[in-house]
Scaffold this active site. Structure first.
Site, PDB file in Angstrom:
ATOM      1  N   CYS A 283     -18.338  -4.692 -36.327  1.00  0.00           N
ATOM      2  CA  CYS A 283     -17.383  -4.719 -35.217  1.00  0.00           C
ATOM      3  C   CYS A 283     -17.040  -3.302 -34.771  1.00  0.00           C
ATOM      4  O   CYS A 283     -16.607  -2.481 -35.586  1.00  0.00           O
ATOM      5  CB  CYS A 283     -16.112  -5.454 -35.631  1.00  0.00           C
ATOM      6  SG  CYS A 283     -14.874  -5.516 -34.308  1.00  0.00           S
TER       7      CYS A 283
ATOM      8  N   GLY B  73     -25.478 -13.745 -29.700  1.00  0.00           N
ATOM      9  CA  GLY B  73     -24.045 -13.563 -29.507  1.00  0.00           C
ATOM     10  C   GLY B  73     -23.646 -13.903 -28.094  1.00  0.00           C
ATOM     11  O   GLY B  73     -23.498 -15.063 -27.731  1.00  0.00           O
TER      12      GLY B  73
END
Length: 323
Positions: free
Chosen positions: A100, A224
């Site tokens: 992240c 994603g």
């Protein structure tokens, strides 16, 4: 592809995305062909586990498929405890977030910020692997910035610590989501370790998926943002990889049924107030991908009632079908 004792149905995996891969979306993607779905990132800080957001993210009741839960943090003991708690609640795979790039995550030395500190990475991975008896996987980027691509070193460290699968996003932390993903580093990582490697980043079509798999030698690919508004991508990729042929896109009827069903599940899972608000972004993605209509989207975003949302969608698709 296998992760520990689990054999995946295919080579196409749903990436964990905060605010996106909640239970309703995971179940939808599983039903449309994802071989594995991974939950939204969960903080390892026990102080937040009793919030509504964390409780919803930890809810796997009645969930189909292999239950993979991603945890994030920077303290080995807390990460180990988070792994234990989530396994006790039904997690079958624990995934560690080291990819992240968000500032609010990185400033706590979590997510991709950890790639700057291999010693701490080793402590975290060892603690989590030793804490649970389920497979532990790791998601990373290629490095902190283009001048410090240490993805190979981190991958080899992970393998030594007992990590059973790696997912690599083809960008550094500094790249965020800008530019194009690169697959050279993923290919090099695959050649440097013996555990399964999953390639992630900018895969939006079946042909791209095939090309990335062939170029990198990866064992699977992870989807994603390409799945936002297009959950059918999983079956299209799986079919193309298996047959070399393109699958027909979903009919308007199937799109309508899927969108309405998904929105209903969001209302059911979150309750009317929160579900209505979360539904707005998903409907925006669906319409952008399959039936672009900015005027309807603006109208839909002003609706405050769950039943009104469902009725508006039904009317909208009836109108589109008649055109």
């Amino acid at each position: 592809m296998r992760i520990g004792p689990y054999q995946l149905d295919n080579q196409v995996i749903l990436a964990p995305m905060a605010g996106v891969t909640d239970q309703p979306f995971r179940q939808l993607c599983y039903s449309t062909g994802a071989g594995l779905t991974v939950s939204e990132m969960l903080s390892s800080n026990p102080k937040v586990w009793q919030t509504d957001k964390s409780r919803q993210r930890m809810d796997h009741s009645g969930e189909l498929g292999i239950r993979a839960v991603q945890i994030a943090g920077s303290e080995p003991e807390l990460m180990a405890e988070a792994a234990r708690v989530n396994v006790s609640m039904g997690a079958q795979i624990i995934d560690i977030n080291m990819g992240c790039p968000a500032k609010k995550v990185n400033k706590k030395m979590a997510g991709s910020a950890l790639m700057q500190h291999p010693e701490l990475v080793e402590e975290i991975l060892t603690a989590v692997v030793n804490a649970v008896d389920v497979p532990v996987t790791l998601k990373t980027r290629t490095g902190w910035d283009p001048e410090h691509k240490n993805g190979i070193d981190i991958a080899q460290l992970a393998e030594r610590c007992g990590i059973q699968s790696l997912a690599i996003h083809g960008r550094t932390r500094a790249c965020m989501y800008k530019g194009s993903a690169e697959y050279d580093t993923i290919k090099a990582i695959k050649n440097a370790v013996s555990i399964p490697v999953v390639a992630n980043g900018d895969i939006r079509t079946p042909l791209q998926a095939k090309q990335v798999l062939e170029y990198t030698g990866a064992d699977a690919i992870m989807i994603g943002r390409g799945a936002q508004g297009n959950p059918w991508l999983f079956r299209e990729i799986a079919y193309f990889l298996q047959t070399g042929k393109e699958l027909q896109p979903p009919s308007l009827t199937e799109v309508a049924e899927t969108v309405i069903h998904h929105v209903g599940k969001l209302h059911e899972f979150y309750g009317s107030y929160q579900g209505v608000r979360i539904a707005r972004k998903h409907v925006g993605w669906y319409l952008k991908e399959k039936a672009s209509n900015d005027e309807f989207r603006q109208t839909f975003n002003r609706l405050e009632d769950a039943e009104a949302q469902l009725k508006a969608l039904e009317d909208y698709f009836v109108t589109v079908e008649k055109r």
